[in-house]
Design a protein around this motif. Structure first.
Motif, mmCIF file in Angstrom:
data_model
loop_
_atom_site.group_PDB
_atom_site.id
_atom_site.type_symbol
_atom_site.label_atom_id
_atom_site.label_comp_id
_atom_site.label_asym_id
_atom_site.label_seq_id
_atom_site.Cartn_x
_atom_site.Cartn_y
_atom_site.Cartn_z
ATOM 1 N N THR A 143 0.844 -1.192 0.000
ATOM 2 C CA THR A 143 0.000 0.000 0.000
ATOM 3 C C THR A 143 0.880 1.244 0.000
ATOM 4 O OG1 THR A 143 -0.082 0.228 2.413
ATOM 5 C CG2 THR A 143 -1.728 -1.221 1.383
ATOM 6 N N ALA A 144 0.273 2.378 -0.277
ATOM 7 C CA ALA A 144 1.002 3.644 -0.245
ATOM 8 C C ALA A 144 1.491 3.950 1.167
ATOM 9 C CB ALA A 144 0.105 4.776 -0.758
ATOM 10 N N GLU A 145 0.715 3.565 2.168
ATOM 11 C CA GLU A 145 1.107 3.807 3.560
ATOM 12 C C GLU A 145 2.339 3.004 3.936
ATOM 13 O OE1 GLU A 145 1.480 5.308 7.210
ATOM 14 O OE2 GLU A 145 0.134 6.059 5.641
ATOM 15 N N VAL A 146 2.398 1.749 3.484
ATOM 16 C CA VAL A 146 3.580 0.926 3.753
ATOM 17 C C VAL A 146 4.804 1.530 3.066
ATOM 18 C CG1 VAL A 146 4.644 -1.334 3.330
ATOM 19 C CG2 VAL A 146 2.293 -1.206 4.166
ATOM 20 N N ALA A 147 4.656 1.996 1.833
ATOM 21 C CA ALA A 147 5.765 2.628 1.115
ATOM 22 C C ALA A 147 6.256 3.866 1.855
ATOM 23 C CB ALA A 147 5.320 3.011 -0.300
ATOM 24 N N LYS A 148 5.319 4.653 2.357
ATOM 25 C CA LYS A 148 5.667 5.871 3.103
ATOM 26 C C LYS A 148 6.428 5.527 4.372
ATOM 27 C CE LYS A 148 3.463 9.831 5.395
ATOM 28 N NZ LYS A 148 2.146 10.473 5.713
#
Length: 389
Positions: free
Chosen positions: A205-210
């Motif tokens: 997810t984008a949150e994990v990438a962040k």
């Protein structure tokens, strides 16, 4: 749908599954370590968690130690715990014992100053630990799904063969475990510098990438704050002698351990994973401290690649050693479990060695001992956030 593989483990009342039945002997401070060591040495089936802090530390370090020691006491491989306290340390031994007792296994607190000294504490501790071991003899292994396993992934004493053979084979192993619904934990933040983009691109997810990008930035900030040249210290002298030339080269080899599946979560040091699949844990590159965090998170087994030969183990979890260096496997054969150098010699493919690691891991989960266990390796070294005063 994948065929569901099984191993022979010990189902626990809380739904977890153990692969060993150990009594954890946990000192709540360094001044109780000697008594705890004596107890563990006299009881077959006891495991010393060699914590030596407990005083003269920051509040954050005491809180972290309490949390992680409690997680060791409630670990699936532990069937009972003794907390050994001096009686005047900063770390609240009663609180620690109560946290462990909230889990499924019996817990006892022994206070040296209350019991009247070292000898009496050791005698009482030996009696209680032997009783716990005896009670555990009634437990029987049962078929358990691979999805009930949490596996820590580690590397240390790396050389050029790590990135060429052992780590790619571990990546295949990781993918096989993820396909079965297991939880895999990749770690060592400082050794990811230079290859973080690979994991970020694989974030679920984008949150994990962040969060992945954030932990790398935070790691670099902490290292720069010391005033020392971290990039000049990596790769280590041993890595260089083994043929690794840059920190980026080391990182590119390190990231291969995680295979090819998405990164589903980013964990704090010692934080148990809640999602099946590959997670990343923010740990130091220091091997004992990193493995300590992986096991605190509930890893029943750690798989550890090493080119030059690192023999370390862990107090309560089997550590499997994989080397891609033919000389290391021959020269340190008593310390190694899996020879991955057959990839370099052309005798096996990466996929075949990854399959061998997978099959050996399930045998270890079912009771077969590792080289580190047979040699009595039980290293424990917790991350510290602040100074000792």
């Amino acid at each position: 749908m994948n065929k569901q593989d099984v191993f022979w483990g010990y189902p626990r009342p809380d739904g977890h599954v153990g692969v060993r039945n150990l009594v954890a002997i946990i000192p709540s401070c360094g001044c109780a370590l000697h008594a705890a060591t004596q107890i563990a040495a006299r009881v077959e089936g006891a495991a010393l968690v060699a914590y030596n802090g407990g005083c003269g530390q920051t509040e954050a370090d005491i809180a972290l130690a309490t949390q992680l020691l409690a997680q060791y006491g409630k670990h699936p491989n532990v069937i009972g715990s003794l907390v050994i306290s001096l009686g005047c340390e900063t770390l609240d031994a009663m609180d620690l014992a109560q946290r462990i007792a909230s889990g499924p296994a019996p817990t006892e607190l022994l206070v040296i100053q209350t019991l009247g000294g070292t000898r009496r504490t050791v005698e009482k501790g030996v009696e209680l630990a032997r009783r716990m071991v005896a009670q555990a003899k009634a437990l029987q292994r049962e078929p358990c799904p691979v999805s009930s396993l949490t596996i820590g992934l580690e590397c240390g004493g790396s050389d050029a063969t790590s990135g060429m053979a052992a780590n790619p084979a571990m990546g295949v192993f990781s993918d096989l475990m993820v396909a079965q619904g297991a939880r895999l934990i990749l770690a060592e933040t400082s050794e990811l510098v230079g290859a973080e983009h690979i994991l970020i691109e694989r974030a679920a997810t984008a949150e994990v990438a962040k969060r992945l990008a954030q932990v790398i930035r935070e790691c670099e900030t902490r290292l720069k704050a010391t005033g020392e040249d971290f990039m000049g210290k990596q790769p280590s002298p041993g890595n260089v002698q083994g043929g690794i030339t840059t920190v980026e080269e080391k990182a590119l080899g390190d990231v291969l351990k995680g295979g090819s599946t998405p990164v589903v979560d980013v964990l704090a040091y010692g934080q148990p994973p809640t999602k099946p699949g590959l997670s990343f844990m923010d740990t130091p590159g220091n091997d004992p401290a990193s493995v300590t965090g992986l096991v605190a998170a509930g890893s029943q087994i750690v798989v550890f690649t090493t080119g030059r030969g690192n023999p370390m183990g862990n107090a309560i979890a089997p550590v499997i050693k994989v080397t891609g260096n033919a000389r290391t496997f021959a020269h340190m054969n008593e310390d190694m479990d899996i020879n991955a150098s057959t990839i370099i010699s052309g005798e096996e493919t990466i996929a075949q060695v990854g399959q061998r690691i997978y099959e050996f891991c399930l045998r270890v989960a079912s009771g077969e001992t590792t080289a580190a266990e047979r040699l009595g390796h039980a290293e424990f070294d917790m991350l510290r956030l602040g100074p000792i005063y």
